[in-house]
Motif scaffolding. Structure first.
Motif, short mmCIF file in Angstrom:
data_model
loop_
_atom_site.label_atom_id
_atom_site.label_comp_id
_atom_site.label_asym_id
_atom_site.label_seq_id
_atom_site.Cartn_x
_atom_site.Cartn_y
_atom_site.Cartn_z
N ASN A 138 0.87 -1.16 0.00
CA ASN A 138 0.00 0.00 0.00
C ASN A 138 0.92 1.22 0.00
OD1 ASN A 138 0.71 0.77 2.70
ND2 ASN A 138 -0.77 -0.68 3.50
N ALA A 139 0.36 2.40 0.04
CA ALA A 139 1.18 3.61 -0.09
C ALA A 139 2.24 3.71 1.01
CB ALA A 139 0.29 4.85 -0.07
N PHE A 140 1.89 3.41 2.23
CA PHE A 140 2.85 3.55 3.32
C PHE A 140 3.96 2.50 3.24
CE2 PHE A 140 -0.82 5.85 4.78
CZ PHE A 140 -0.24 7.01 5.25
N ASP A 141 3.60 1.27 2.88
CA ASP A 141 4.61 0.23 2.72
C ASP A 141 5.57 0.58 1.59
OD1 ASP A 141 3.44 -1.26 4.78
OD2 ASP A 141 2.12 -2.30 3.39
N TRP A 142 5.03 1.15 0.51
CA TRP A 142 5.86 1.54 -0.62
C TRP A 142 6.85 2.62 -0.20
CZ3 TRP A 142 6.40 6.13 -3.42
CH2 TRP A 142 7.10 6.01 -4.62
N VAL A 143 6.37 3.62 0.55
CA VAL A 143 7.25 4.69 1.01
C VAL A 143 8.38 4.12 1.86
CG1 VAL A 143 7.36 6.71 2.55
CG2 VAL A 143 5.56 6.54 0.84
N VAL A 144 8.05 3.21 2.77
CA VAL A 144 9.08 2.61 3.62
C VAL A 144 10.08 1.82 2.76
CG1 VAL A 144 9.49 0.87 5.40
CG2 VAL A 144 7.71 2.57 5.71
N SER A 145 9.60 1.08 1.78
CA SER A 145 10.51 0.31 0.92
C SER A 145 11.47 1.21 0.16
CB SER A 145 9.72 -0.55 -0.07
OG SER A 145 8.96 -1.50 0.63
N VAL A 146 10.94 2.29 -0.41
CA VAL A 146 11.79 3.24 -1.12
C VAL A 146 12.78 3.89 -0.17
CG1 VAL A 146 11.80 5.43 -2.40
CG2 VAL A 146 10.15 3.65 -2.99
N ALA A 147 12.30 4.28 1.01
CA ALA A 147 13.17 4.92 2.00
C ALA A 147 14.26 3.96 2.49
CB ALA A 147 12.34 5.44 3.17
N LEU A 148 13.93 2.68 2.65
CA LEU A 148 14.95 1.70 3.05
C LEU A 148 16.05 1.62 1.99
CD1 LEU A 148 12.79 -1.23 4.49
CD2 LEU A 148 14.42 0.19 5.76
N GLY A 149 15.65 1.58 0.73
CA GLY A 149 16.63 1.52 -0.35
C GLY A 149 17.49 2.77 -0.41
N SER A 150 16.86 3.92 -0.27
CA SER A 150 17.59 5.18 -0.29
C SER A 150 18.55 5.28 0.89
CB SER A 150 16.60 6.34 -0.27
OG SER A 150 17.28 7.57 -0.22
N THR A 151 18.09 4.85 2.05
CA THR A 151 18.94 4.88 3.25
C THR A 151 20.13 3.95 3.08
OG1 THR A 151 17.04 5.42 4.62
CG2 THR A 151 18.97 4.55 5.75
N LEU A 152 19.89 2.76 2.55
CA LEU A 152 20.99 1.82 2.32
C LEU A 152 22.01 2.42 1.36
CD1 LEU A 152 22.32 -0.92 2.71
CD2 LEU A 152 20.87 -1.81 0.89
N ALA A 153 21.54 3.05 0.29
CA ALA A 153 22.45 3.67 -0.67
C ALA A 153 23.27 4.78 -0.01
CB ALA A 153 21.67 4.23 -1.86
N THR A 154 22.62 5.56 0.84
CA THR A 154 23.33 6.64 1.53
C THR A 154 24.39 6.09 2.47
OG1 THR A 154 21.40 8.07 1.35
CG2 THR A 154 23.03 8.67 3.01
N ILE A 155 24.04 5.03 3.20
CA ILE A 155 25.01 4.41 4.10
C ILE A 155 26.22 3.91 3.32
CG2 ILE A 155 25.41 2.48 5.70
CD1 ILE A 155 22.37 2.60 6.32
N LEU A 156 25.95 3.31 2.18
CA LEU A 156 27.02 2.75 1.36
C LEU A 156 27.93 3.81 0.76
CD1 LEU A 156 25.17 -0.04 -0.62
CD2 LEU A 156 27.10 -0.37 0.92
N LEU A 157 27.36 4.88 0.27
CA LEU A 157 28.12 5.81 -0.56
C LEU A 157 28.53 7.12 0.10
CD1 LEU A 157 26.15 5.25 -3.88
CD2 LEU A 157 28.31 4.23 -3.16
#
Length: 170
Positions: free
Chosen positions: A39-58
């Motif tokens: 749903n919309a909230f789960d999608w936001v969390v999924s995108v944010a998890l990916g973005s956060t992981l990328a930020t941690i990595l780079l």
């Protein structure tokens, strides 16, 4: 541009491995909902998890501990939304879209299609995907809160209790 230093590469490898393990742990702790149809909230969390992981990595400006805290925060927020939708009266209707009836007893509901921004072709496609070739043999097509379509054939409709809570568009 192509290469800065071996220490930067080592940081990405070390922090990346730790962050990857952290994401796996967070996903296992939060359960299947985070990985289910979104749903919309789960999608936001999924995108944010990916973005956060990328930020941690780079980003060398973000420590692993800060990134792990951000991942845990996102998981907690998603849990809070899930808890609210299941335990508080009216919580689901405030935070998630209600399912909407798009076809009833073989008749497409044009107002519902406009409201949900769905075409008749999409309804026909959903019906065909169930192996049905006749709209007249369909009791209902519902646009679910996750955006998917549910098709209920007339022969399987029973007492139609599964349609309780489905919104009929005006």
């Amino acid at each position: 541009m192509w290469f800065d230093s071996w220490s930067d590469i080592a940081r990405v490898l070390a922090v990346g491995a730790a962050a990857y393990v952290t994401v796996i742990v967070v996903l296992r702790v939060t359960g299947k909902r985070t990985l289910s149809k979104l749903n919309a909230f789960d999608w936001v969390v999924s995108v944010a998890l990916g973005s956060t992981l990328a930020t941690i990595l780079l980003s060398s400006d973000v420590s692993w501990a800060e990134g792990a805290t951000a991942l845990a925060l996102l998981a907690c927020l998603q849990f809070a939304v899930a808890w609210t939708t299941t335990h508080l009266p009216g919580g689901r209707s405030v935070l998630t879209a209600r399912p909407t009836l798009l076809l009833e007893e073989g008749r497409i509901l044009p107002g519902a299609l406009r409201e949900q921004r769905v075409t008749e072709d999409e309804i026909r496609q959903a019906v065909r995907a169930t192996g049905t070739g006749d709209l007249g043999s369909v009791a209902a097509v519902v646009r679910e809160s996750d955006g998917s379509f549910s098709v209920i054939s007339t022969s399987q409709a029973g007492d139609r209790s599964a349609l309780e809570g489905v919104r009929r568009a005006s």
